[in-house]
Motif scaffolding. Structure first.
Motif, PDB file in Angstrom:
ATOM      1  N   THR A   2     -23.544 -69.558 -15.043  1.00 32.08           N
ATOM      2  CA  THR A   2     -22.259 -70.041 -14.556  1.00 32.08           C
ATOM      3  C   THR A   2     -22.382 -70.356 -13.065  1.00 32.08           C
ATOM      4  O   THR A   2     -23.074 -69.661 -12.321  1.00 32.08           O
ATOM      5  CB  THR A   2     -21.156 -68.996 -14.761  1.00 32.08           C
ATOM      6  OG1 THR A   2     -21.141 -68.588 -16.125  1.00 32.08           O
ATOM      7  CG2 THR A   2     -19.784 -69.550 -14.386  1.00 32.08           C
ATOM      8  N   THR A   3     -21.708 -71.428 -12.656  1.00 33.91           N
ATOM      9  CA  THR A   3     -21.690 -71.828 -11.244  1.00 33.91           C
ATOM     10  C   THR A   3     -20.342 -71.480 -10.640  1.00 33.91           C
ATOM     11  O   THR A   3     -19.297 -71.740 -11.243  1.00 33.91           O
ATOM     12  CB  THR A   3     -21.926 -73.348 -11.123  1.00 33.91           C
ATOM     13  OG1 THR A   3     -23.241 -73.650 -11.588  1.00 33.91           O
ATOM     14  CG2 THR A   3     -21.794 -73.799  -9.669  1.00 33.91           C
ATOM     15  N   LEU A   4     -20.370 -70.910  -9.444  1.00 40.07           N
ATOM     16  CA  LEU A   4     -19.143 -70.621  -8.698  1.00 40.07           C
ATOM     17  C   LEU A   4     -19.010 -71.665  -7.589  1.00 40.07           C
ATOM     18  O   LEU A   4     -19.853 -71.742  -6.695  1.00 40.07           O
ATOM     19  CB  LEU A   4     -19.206 -69.224  -8.084  1.00 40.07           C
ATOM     20  CG  LEU A   4     -17.965 -68.815  -7.278  1.00 40.07           C
ATOM     21  CD1 LEU A   4     -16.757 -68.676  -8.194  1.00 40.07           C
ATOM     22  CD2 LEU A   4     -18.210 -67.510  -6.518  1.00 40.07           C
ATOM     23  N   CYS A  20     -15.814 -83.719  -4.851  1.00 39.94           N
ATOM     24  CA  CYS A  20     -17.227 -84.129  -4.809  1.00 39.94           C
ATOM     25  C   CYS A  20     -18.127 -82.937  -5.147  1.00 39.94           C
ATOM     26  O   CYS A  20     -19.137 -83.085  -5.855  1.00 39.94           O
ATOM     27  CB  CYS A  20     -17.571 -84.674  -3.424  1.00 39.94           C
ATOM     28  SG  CYS A  20     -16.640 -86.142  -2.951  1.00 39.94           S
ATOM     29  N   GLY A  21     -17.767 -81.764  -4.664  1.00 40.52           N
ATOM     30  CA  GLY A  21     -18.534 -80.557  -4.978  1.00 40.52           C
ATOM     31  C   GLY A  21     -18.505 -80.251  -6.465  1.00 40.52           C
ATOM     32  O   GLY A  21     -19.495 -79.771  -7.037  1.00 40.52           O
ATOM     33  N   LEU A  22     -17.379 -80.547  -7.106  1.00 45.81           N
ATOM     34  CA  LEU A  22     -17.280 -80.338  -8.554  1.00 45.81           C
ATOM     35  C   LEU A  22     -18.232 -81.261  -9.298  1.00 45.81           C
ATOM     36  O   LEU A  22     -18.861 -80.860 -10.289  1.00 45.81           O
ATOM     37  CB  LEU A  22     -15.833 -80.570  -8.999  1.00 45.81           C
ATOM     38  CG  LEU A  22     -15.543 -80.411 -10.492  1.00 45.81           C
ATOM     39  CD1 LEU A  22     -15.976 -79.042 -11.000  1.00 45.81           C
ATOM     40  CD2 LEU A  22     -14.063 -80.633 -10.774  1.00 45.81           C
ATOM     41  N   ALA A  89     -20.746 -74.669  -2.257  1.00 43.91           N
ATOM     42  CA  ALA A  89     -19.557 -74.973  -1.461  1.00 43.91           C
ATOM     43  C   ALA A  89     -19.775 -76.305  -0.760  1.00 43.91           C
ATOM     44  O   ALA A  89     -20.920 -76.655  -0.420  1.00 43.91           O
ATOM     45  CB  ALA A  89     -19.311 -73.883  -0.421  1.00 43.91           C
ATOM     46  N   PRO A  90     -18.707 -77.074  -0.548  1.00 47.66           N
ATOM     47  CA  PRO A  90     -18.860 -78.294   0.259  1.00 47.66           C
ATOM     48  C   PRO A  90     -19.366 -77.923   1.650  1.00 47.66           C
ATOM     49  O   PRO A  90     -18.981 -76.891   2.208  1.00 47.66           O
ATOM     50  CB  PRO A  90     -17.429 -78.853   0.329  1.00 47.66           C
ATOM     51  CG  PRO A  90     -16.704 -78.242  -0.828  1.00 47.66           C
ATOM     52  CD  PRO A  90     -17.308 -76.890  -1.012  1.00 47.66           C
ATOM     53  N   SER A  91     -20.222 -78.776   2.201  1.00 42.07           N
ATOM     54  CA  SER A  91     -20.748 -78.511   3.547  1.00 42.07           C
ATOM     55  C   SER A  91     -19.673 -78.846   4.579  1.00 42.07           C
ATOM     56  O   SER A  91     -19.258 -79.994   4.710  1.00 42.07           O
ATOM     57  CB  SER A  91     -21.991 -79.371   3.783  1.00 42.07           C
ATOM     58  OG  SER A  91     -22.552 -79.077   5.050  1.00 42.07           O
ATOM     59  N   ASN A  92     -19.187 -77.839   5.271  1.00 39.39           N
ATOM     60  CA  ASN A  92     -18.179 -78.045   6.314  1.00 39.39           C
ATOM     61  C   ASN A  92     -18.337 -76.941   7.353  1.00 39.39           C
ATOM     62  O   ASN A  92     -19.229 -76.082   7.248  1.00 39.39           O
ATOM     63  CB  ASN A  92     -16.763 -78.066   5.722  1.00 39.39           C
ATOM     64  CG  ASN A  92     -16.458 -76.810   4.919  1.00 39.39           C
ATOM     65  OD1 ASN A  92     -16.903 -75.718   5.268  1.00 39.39           O
ATOM     66  ND2 ASN A  92     -15.716 -76.955   3.833  1.00 39.39           N
ATOM     67  N   THR A 142     -30.206 -66.089  -7.701  1.00 38.04           N
ATOM     68  CA  THR A 142     -28.918 -66.652  -7.310  1.00 38.04           C
ATOM     69  C   THR A 142     -29.177 -67.751  -6.285  1.00 38.04           C
ATOM     70  O   THR A 142     -29.812 -67.506  -5.259  1.00 38.04           O
ATOM     71  CB  THR A 142     -28.009 -65.577  -6.688  1.00 38.04           C
ATOM     72  OG1 THR A 142     -27.856 -64.506  -7.602  1.00 38.04           O
ATOM     73  CG2 THR A 142     -26.651 -66.161  -6.348  1.00 38.04           C
ATOM     74  N   LYS A 143     -28.708 -68.939  -6.575  1.00 37.63           N
ATOM     75  CA  LYS A 143     -28.945 -70.071  -5.687  1.00 37.63           C
ATOM     76  C   LYS A 143     -27.688 -70.325  -4.849  1.00 37.63           C
ATOM     77  O   LYS A 143     -26.614 -70.547  -5.397  1.00 37.63           O
ATOM     78  CB  LYS A 143     -29.330 -71.302  -6.495  1.00 37.63           C
ATOM     79  CG  LYS A 143     -30.690 -71.109  -7.168  1.00 37.63           C
ATOM     80  CD  LYS A 143     -30.882 -71.994  -8.350  1.00 37.63           C
ATOM     81  CE  LYS A 143     -32.202 -71.660  -9.033  1.00 37.63           C
ATOM     82  NZ  LYS A 143     -32.257 -70.282  -9.606  1.00 37.63           N
ATOM     83  N   VAL A 144     -27.860 -70.265  -3.533  1.00 40.14           N
ATOM     84  CA  VAL A 144     -26.767 -70.470  -2.595  1.00 40.14           C
ATOM     85  C   VAL A 144     -26.922 -71.872  -2.014  1.00 40.14           C
ATOM     86  O   VAL A 144     -27.938 -72.177  -1.387  1.00 40.14           O
ATOM     87  CB  VAL A 144     -26.779 -69.401  -1.492  1.00 40.14           C
ATOM     88  CG1 VAL A 144     -25.675 -69.666  -0.473  1.00 40.14           C
ATOM     89  CG2 VAL A 144     -26.623 -68.012  -2.103  1.00 40.14           C
ATOM     90  N   ILE A 145     -25.925 -72.713  -2.236  1.00 36.96           N
ATOM     91  CA  ILE A 145     -26.091 -74.153  -1.975  1.00 36.96           C
ATOM     92  C   ILE A 145     -24.862 -74.697  -1.260  1.00 36.96           C
ATOM     93  O   ILE A 145     -23.721 -74.363  -1.618  1.00 36.96           O
ATOM     94  CB  ILE A 145     -26.270 -74.912  -3.316  1.00 36.96           C
ATOM     95  CG1 ILE A 145     -27.518 -74.421  -4.054  1.00 36.96           C
ATOM     96  CG2 ILE A 145     -26.332 -76.417  -3.093  1.00 36.96           C
ATOM     97  CD1 ILE A 145     -27.564 -74.866  -5.512  1.00 36.96           C
TER      98      ILE A 145
END
Length: 310
Positions: A2-4, A20-22, A89-92, A142-145
């Motif tokens: 599952t992706t959070l 866009c992140g979705l 998460a979107p890059s911001n 766990t991939k943090v992106i």
């Protein structure tokens, strides 16, 4: 798996970067949960629940989350992390603050600013100010992106029936930092990060007063106003208008550049625009290499004429 997806919002509505992140999350291929964090964000969670492709929405609603500070956001995401193979998460400016903390607390690497998803473990991301694209394989459990929103289309499809919204009771207690104040620039023009049309000026505009020519064309087009770093450093406009690697990354349908030579950092922030128009007196200006339409001419003649004919 599952992706959070951690939502970006303004406490009343989801941002286009979240949509866009979705799209990026769907490309990974897992079930998708959306995490909405903030204060009084029930309406945002309800909006997220209507998006196609979202299986569940998690809503963390507490005073401590109002400003998305790194410590409480990091503690919250780490508290939830055991259930997810991917956290994106979107890059911001906020995710650049709390996602590295999440990565460090989980003792995994972070893949930043991805522009393409090749598989659940492999991604593309720009390096060297966008002059090269690296293919990165992440083998951590766990991939943090973080996601470069301008590289993905918005997912605007709606579910016929809203997915469940689950309230998260966990309240982070970290108080190492605190929010001091907001300094918000009010503008009736479209937001630069999500505008479909942008008119930008560079050092060649010459002064802050001359930027009125750029603004006049932007008003005719219903466009946002942008600027190069050189124009910002010269004090022509405020730095919240800066487009580029060290400013805002944009990808509008139409990007018009006046008096911008095309430094690498500026091109890295706008070259994904669908149509690029450049006007510059220097026929050797690098921006002509990425422009779809280029005009060698004096912007002080071209801008008023273009504005008057619209």
């Amino acid at each position: 798996m599952t992706t959070l997806l951690i939502a970006e919002h303004n406490s009343s509505t989801l941002s286009s970067a979240t949509l866009c992140g979705l799209t990026a999350a769907q490309a990974i291929g897992n079930d998708i949960h959306v995490l909405v964090v903030g204060k009084n964000v029930e309406s945002v969670a309800d909006e997220a629940a209507s998006l196609a492709g979202v299986a569940k929405v998690l809503c963390a609603n507490a005073d401590v989350y109002e400003y998305a500070l790194a410590e409480p956001m990091g503690d919250l995401v780490v508290h939830l992390a055991a259930n997810y193979s991917h956290i994106i998460a979107p890059s911001n400016s906020e995710s650049k603050d709390f996602m590295p903390r999440v990565s460090a607390l989980l003792d995994v690497g972070q893949v930043s600013d991805i522009c393409a998803v090749l598989s659940a473990e492999q991604f593309k991301r720009p390096i060297y100010a966008g002059n090269a694209i690296a293919t990165v394989t992440a083998l951590d459990a766990t991939k943090v992106i973080t996601v470069r929103a301008s590289s993905f289309d918005k997912n605007i499809k709606q579910n016929d029936q809203k997915c469940p919204v689950e309230t998260i009771d966990f309240v982070a207690e970290s108080v190492l930092s605190s929010w001091q104040s907001d300094d918000i620039t009010e503008s009736t023009r479209p937001d630069l990060s999500s505008a479909s049309r942008i008119v930008s000026g560079g050092r060649g505009v010459g002064s802050g007063e001359n930027f009125a020519l750029v603004e006049a064309l932007a008003d005719k087009l219903g466009a946002a106003v942008g600027a190069s770093r050189a124009a910002v450093d010269a004090g022509f406009v405020s730095n919240d208008l800066q487009v580029g690697q060290t400013g805002k990354i944009v990808a509008p349908d139409l990007y018009m550049a006046f008096g911008i030579s095309g430094a690498i950092q500026h091109l890295a922030g706008m070259k994904d625009s669908k149509v690029i128009v450049a006007v510059n007196k220097d026929e050797d200006a690098p921006i002509f290499q990425v422009a779809d339409y280029g005009l060698v001419g004096d912007l002080f003649a071209v801008l008023p004429e273009m504005t008057s004919k619209l």
